[in-house]
Structure formats: C-alpha cells, structure tokens
Write an enzyme that holds these catalytic residues in place. Structure first.
Site, mmCIF file in Angstrom:
data_model
loop_
_atom_site.group_PDB
_atom_site.id
_atom_site.type_symbol
_atom_site.label_atom_id
_atom_site.label_comp_id
_atom_site.label_asym_id
_atom_site.label_seq_id
_atom_site.Cartn_x
_atom_site.Cartn_y
_atom_site.Cartn_z
ATOM 1 C CB THR A 13 -0.634 0.266 1.228
ATOM 2 O OG1 THR A 13 -0.176 0.169 2.551
ATOM 3 C CG2 THR A 13 -1.647 -0.758 0.924
ATOM 4 C CG ASN A 14 3.533 2.415 2.563
ATOM 5 O OD1 ASN A 14 3.386 3.643 3.082
ATOM 6 N ND2 ASN A 14 3.511 1.780 3.967
ATOM 7 C CG HIS A 109 9.763 1.085 12.100
ATOM 8 N ND1 HIS A 109 9.885 -0.536 12.325
ATOM 9 C CD2 HIS A 109 9.425 1.165 13.988
ATOM 10 C CE1 HIS A 109 9.351 -0.960 13.406
ATOM 11 N NE2 HIS A 109 9.215 -0.066 14.445
HETATM 12 C C1 GRF Z 1 4.102 -0.184 6.866
HETATM 13 O O1 GRF Z 1 3.562 -0.742 7.825
HETATM 14 C C2 GRF Z 1 6.005 -0.568 7.315
HETATM 15 O O2 GRF Z 1 5.242 0.607 8.262
HETATM 16 C C3 GRF Z 1 5.642 -1.920 7.299
HETATM 17 O O3 GRF Z 1 5.801 -2.709 6.620
HETATM 18 C C4 GRF Z 1 4.168 -2.593 6.202
HETATM 19 C C5 GRF Z 1 3.764 -1.936 4.525
HETATM 20 O O4 GRF Z 1 2.824 -1.846 4.111
HETATM 21 N N1 GRF Z 1 7.399 -1.280 7.701
HETATM 22 P P1 GRF Z 1 2.190 -2.041 2.935
HETATM 23 O O5 GRF Z 1 2.911 -2.863 2.514
HETATM 24 O O6 GRF Z 1 2.916 -0.393 2.343
HETATM 25 O O7 GRF Z 1 1.224 -1.897 3.052
#
Ligand code: GRF
Length: 205
Positions: A13-14, A109
């Site tokens: 999602t990021n 994080h």
């Molecule tokens: C996020 O919550 C980030 O903080 C952690 O892993 C998660 C990744 O989420 N390092 P996504 O795959 O981007 O949805």
C-alpha cells in the site's frame, strides 16, 4: 532524473501511494524498479499495473546473504538507482549492502522511533504497551535496525476503542502521506544529513 527502486515483501500500500505521487508529478523522479523477495507479494501486481519494472529474487536460491545482495546490487546499478525505498521489505540488509548506498536508503516503521525499534509487530506492541500515542517514522537506513537519522514522523492518537486493525489503518494512513513526501524532498535535494539530524531545506524560490 533520480531513479528510485522500491523493495517490498507484501501488500504494497505504501508502494501504491508512491506510484500515485509519481504519476501526479508530486515526486519528480522515475520509479525504475520494484524488487520483491516474495513471488506472491501483491506489491508486484501493483507495480505491473503501473508498468513499473519488477524483479523477484528468491533468497533461497542464493548460498548466502552476500550473494543475494550482490545480485540485487547488479540490478540496481543497471538501472542507475539513486534512492532505495524499503516499503514492507521483510529482510534485513547487511552492512555490505548499506555501505554501498550511504544516506540513499529509506525505511518506514509503524511507530514513533525509537519506540518499538526492531519490532516486527510495532503496531501490536504499542497497543499492548498502553502508549497513548504512536505513529509512523521515515528514516535513513544505517547498519543498525530501525536506527538511522529520522526524516519525517507523524503522530497517531490511540483511543480506548482502538484495536490492532484500527490502529494499523490509522498508521497506514499517515505512512501514505509521509513516505511520498520524504521521497519528494529527497528528489528535490532538500534533505541534509548531519550526524543524527536531518535538516529539511526550503524550496528554492
Ligand atoms: C508498513 O506498515 C510499514 O511501516 C512496515 O511494513 C508495512 C508495509 O505495508 N515497514 P504495505 O506493504 O506498504 O502495505
């Protein structure tokens, strides 16, 4: 133009937020590569849909972490990558790798670092600890886990009826704001690292 690689192991999602910020023109850089150590990662589908080049590297096919990382570096060099963005990448990069990209690797994080540093479930740990506030941190990666200079943080208030899922959603929401912003600042050359401090320079007039 800056070439960016995003490393993901899961949902992505990021990555999606970053893809959209690049497409909107908010981030003036090229999203050149998405790397995953998990063939099934939905992040790979997101990248393909956005026509971003993807690479799946199976760590089990390499005799050592160093060999795995050497292969990774070869791909990065081929694309002339200037910024590596770890977005839910579930592998620790060795000092060998990190030293090749000093102050050129970001991580995100899901806590207010240094709280819940090193935790693989920082959202649950924050909830169980009973903290009233948590949040998200974008930081540069150095040789220690969740340790490098902090670029941006966002605070999330933990309410009494929050559970792991609701808190995760609140933190994710903030992550999707600060990660593209941190990348934008980097791409504009506005981040200056001095020791542990990251100074954000104003946009030139
Ligand atoms: C996020 O919550 C980030 O903080 C952690 O892993 C998660 C990744 O989420 N390092 P996504 O795959 O981007 O949805």
């Amino acid at each position: 133009m800056l070439n960016i690689a995003v490393f993901c192991s899961g949902e992505g999602t990021n990555l999606q937020a970053i893809i959209e910020a690049v497409q909107r023109g908010d981030i003036k850089a090229r999203l050149s590569l998405v790397v995953s150590d998990n063939k099934e990662a939905p992040a790979l589908q997101r990248a393909k849909k956005a026509a971003v080049k993807t690479i799946f590297l199976d760590p089990q096919e390499f005799p050592s972490r160093e060999e795995f990382e050497k292969e990774l570096i070869a791909y990065l060099q081929e694309e002339n990558i200037g910024l590596i963005v770890l977005a839910g990448f579930m592998r620790v990069l060795s000092p060998f790798f990190v030293q090749k990209y000093p102050n050129k690797i970001f991580n995100i994080h899901p806590s207010l670092l240094p709280a819940f540093k090193g935790s693989t479930n920082a959202v649950r740990d924050a909830l169980n600890y009973g903290v009233k506030f948590s949040g998200a941190t974008v930081h540069f990666v150095d040789e220690k886990i969740d340790n490098g200079p902090i670029v941006l943080q966002r605070v999330v208030e933990i309410e009494e009826d929050d559970n792991e899922e609701s808190l995760r959603q609140k933190i994710h929401h903030q992550e999707h704001i600060i990660y593209p912003l941190a990348i934008k600042l980097f791409a504009e050359g506005r981040l200056k690292v001095k020791g542990r401090k990251v100074k954000i320079n104003p946009k030139p007039q």
